[in-house]
Design an enzyme around this catalytic site. Structure first.
Site, short mmCIF file in Angstrom:
data_model
loop_
_atom_site.label_atom_id
_atom_site.label_comp_id
_atom_site.label_asym_id
_atom_site.label_seq_id
_atom_site.Cartn_x
_atom_site.Cartn_y
_atom_site.Cartn_z
N CYS A 35 -1.56 49.62 23.92
CA CYS A 35 -1.19 48.87 25.34
C CYS A 35 -1.34 50.07 26.41
CB CYS A 35 0.18 48.49 25.04
SG CYS A 35 1.44 49.40 24.55
N GLN B 265 -5.17 48.06 14.57
CA GLN B 265 -4.44 47.05 15.29
C GLN B 265 -5.33 45.89 15.74
OE1 GLN B 265 -1.40 48.48 17.65
NE2 GLN B 265 0.21 47.55 16.23
N ASP C 30 -5.31 44.16 18.16
CA ASP C 30 -4.51 44.14 19.28
C ASP C 30 -5.00 42.91 20.51
OD1 ASP C 30 -2.07 45.07 20.36
OD2 ASP C 30 -2.57 47.15 20.22
N HIS D 80 -4.15 42.03 24.76
CA HIS D 80 -3.14 42.18 25.89
C HIS D 80 -3.66 41.10 26.88
CE1 HIS D 80 -2.79 46.24 24.09
NE2 HIS D 80 -1.43 46.04 24.12
N LYS E 177 10.04 39.39 20.92
CA LYS E 177 8.81 39.21 20.08
C LYS E 177 8.98 37.91 19.19
CE LYS E 177 9.48 43.15 17.23
NZ LYS E 177 8.91 43.10 15.86
N HIS F 71 1.70 41.17 24.70
CA HIS F 71 1.22 41.85 23.71
C HIS F 71 0.79 40.88 22.12
CE1 HIS F 71 2.73 45.98 25.66
NE2 HIS F 71 3.40 44.90 26.13
#
Length: 610
Positions: free
Chosen positions: A303, A350, A352, A354, A434, A480
């Site tokens: 992040c 990951q 990921d 954002h 989360k 996230h």
């Protein structure tokens, strides 16, 4: 201090705690009460057999899979799994006696007299006193007593099916600085049928162990030179790449852009984000040879780099939401006891993302992220068991008001979507609450994979801005999100779920060509070339082995299709198709096979050709 103990530990020693969930809570609570009672029966059985002066009781909670009992042997006393039949026989005597189990609150003085010879119980009592908690004990008849909050079943006769599983060492409170205790693991169920099913699934799980299959299928390996790091072999890395290709395709469709950020960033960046204060025990630090102290931290998350990308240019509300995806390699230190195959590694990728959005876009973006998670899990053939809403942890950043707003927003999204969920108190990220997605495999086991985190704090820390329609600077809200979670762990789960027999689109090798004799090799080679032109992953087995040996080897490798080629196939310009499940399909033109397997791959079918 008790603040370092787990909820299971607290429950086992008489400290009253509470938290809520709203799915199958009653059944789960009843099973935990039964298993907690089974642990007391185990302890009583050991006292009956060996005497109270042979060991100190430490603790023994119920767990998701059963229960365990930790104790310190006194003198030369030892227990091994060879003793389990004798202990289980004594357990059955206690169960058949149907002895009542009763609870009583007592004073600190009474408790210290009751457990005067047990250093572990005395330690618990001192800590309970500091917290001002009630002291609760449970008696089994008038012969056995333990410090315990409960709850328990009413009598030993209610514990129908119990089995001792294994024995191991365990540090007191899980701290390697403390004394090593002996731990006995067991399980208990409401019926013998449930226990038998559980034991059957355990045996099946051993066959499906991703570490064993990873070796036999030549997918990956681990080496002392890189402890906790995965070494991907060609076939395993092909599975990895298949998941990456699919990830990129579907994210492009959903409006994501892909970025890449550095492996290391300077320490002040991690201080700015709060990682150095809240995640330092999991981080690797790095320094150059000309400096005495570390100047960099190897990223444990992606992040911070993503926020630096966002901050490099001004943004208008018209650009938002911006959805940045990154397949980022991260490093987190896990102790040697935590590392476990692909399921818990020190370096992992990951998937990921954002998402930077305005306040009025947050709910829609959360809903879209939930939908994308469900779509990907369905494609991969992994059913979603449940979603958890994980709330503010003890170590966190941000104001109470911000956390309340974030948790209320996530609760609203779940409520509006009529999404059943559980509450997991205190397990949110340090910067925001989360959603955690728990998947169920073919054996009924659940695994947490994806997560969606709502973050009001980090955009503030990094001074992220966008210009609204009135020309005013505003703070974006950040989401996230991972879906696979860790690619390594997700692949480990997939290996065990499918026992290595992956759907065709994921299989590293999709077809094996098996000529019966060398005479068919030329035609077999032309078949291979045609398949490769259609992007089908294929191998030709032209070894000087029997057809039966080649078929067995391909079946053991769990390759979806074997194309058997003999004289008739050469003459008719066809292929004879055999599936890895042993089903022989009719001989067909190669073009027909290519059409059918291509359709399977395109549609990401979970089944073989019918």
């Amino acid at each position: 201090m008790l603040k370092n103990t787990t909820p299971n530990e607290l429950a086992s020693i008489g400290v009253i705690i509470s938290y809520t969930t709203n799915m199958n809570q009653s059944k789960s609570d009843n099973l935990k009460a039964l298993r907690h009672s089974a642990e007391h029966i185990l302890t009583q059985a050991m006292e009956n057999l060996y005497g109270k002066d042979k060991f100190y009781m430490a603790m023994g909670p119920a767990t998701d899979d059963g229960f365990y009992f930790d104790f310190e042997p006194i003198g030369n006393f030892k227990i091994s799994e060879a003793d389990f039949p004798k202990i289980e026989a004594e357990i059955q005597k206690i169960i058949k006696a149907n002895i009542p189990i009763t609870q009583k609150n007592i004073s600190l003085d009474q408790a210290k007299k009751l457990f005067v010879k047990n250093p572990y119980k005395l330690e618990w009592l001192d800590q309970i006193k500091d917290r001002g908690e009630k002291i609760s004990v449970y008696w089994t008849g008038d012969q056995f007593v333990d410090l315990c909050k409960g709850p328990h079943v009413k009598s030993t006769g209610e514990v129908v099916a119990i089995k001792l599983m294994s024995i191991a060492g365990a540090y007191w409170h899980g701290d390697e600085k403390n004394k090593m205790l002996t731990r006995i693991y067991g399980t208990a169920f409401d019926s013998q049928t449930e226990l038998d099913n559980y034991l059957h699934n355990l045996e099946e799980a051993k066959k499906r162990d991703h570490r064993k299959l990873g070796k036999s299928l030549d997918l990956f390996s681990f080496h002392e030179e890189g402890p906790g790091f995965v070494f991907w072999h060609p076939l395993g890395y092909q599975i990895y790449q298949n998941l990456v290709v699919y990830w990129r395709q579907i994210h492009k469709q959903k409006g994501y852009v892909e970025v890449k950020t550095p492996t290391m960033l300077t320490i002040p960046v991690w201080q700015q984000s709060g990682h150095m204060q809240n995640f330092i025990d999991k981080m690797y630090l790095a320094k150059t040879s000309d400096l005495d102290t570390p100047q960099y931290a190897i990223k444990p998350m992606n992040c911070d780099g993503g926020m630096l990308i966002y901050s490099s240019n001004p943004h208008s509300y018209k650009e938002l939401p911006i959805r940045m995806g990154e397949l980022g390699v991260v490093h987190r230190y896990e102790s040697s006891g935590e590392v476990h195959g692909l399921m818990r590694v020190r370096e992992f990728t990951q998937d990921d993302a954002h998402i930077y959005c305005t306040p009025d876009q947050v709910e829609d973006e959360l809903k879209a992220a939930i939908s994308l998670c469900k779509e990907i899990y369905k494609t991969c053939g992994l059913p979603l068991d449940h979603i958890e809403l994980s709330t503010r942890p003890e170590k966190s950043i941000g104001s109470d008001a911000v956390w309340q707003k974030a948790e209320a927003t996530m609760t609203k999204v779940l409520t509006q979507g009529k999404i059943e969920h559980q509450i997991n108190p205190g397990d949110g990220a340090f910067y925001g609450p989360k959603f955690d997605f728990h998947l169920k495999d073919c054996l009924g086991r659940t695994f947490q994979c994806g997560t969606i985190q709502l973050d009001f704090a980090q955009p503030e820390n990094f001074n992220l801005e966008y210009t609204d329609k009135d020309g005013q600077k505003q703070r974006p809200i950040m989401i996230h999100r991972t879906i696979y979670g860790s690619l390594e762990r997700f692949i480990g789960l997939m290996i065990e779920h499918y026992a290595g027999a992956f759907p065709v689109w994921l299989s590293p090798i999709q077809a094996k060509i098996i000529p019966i004799t060398d005479i068919q090799n030329d035609y077999a080679q032309s078949v291979k070339s045609d398949l490769e032109k259609h992007n089908i992953r294929v191998e030709l087995d032209d070894r000087s082995e029997t057809m039966q040996k080649k078929i067995k080897d391909a079946t053991d490798q769990k390759i979806p299709y074997m194309l058997i080629i003999g004289g008739r196939e050469v003459d008719s310009q066809k292929v004879s198709v055999r599936q890895r499940d042993g089903i022989d399909l009719k001989s067909m033109p190669l073009a027909d096979f290519i059409s059918q397997i291509t359709k399977q791959v395109t549609e990401k079918s979970l089944n073989l050709i019918k």
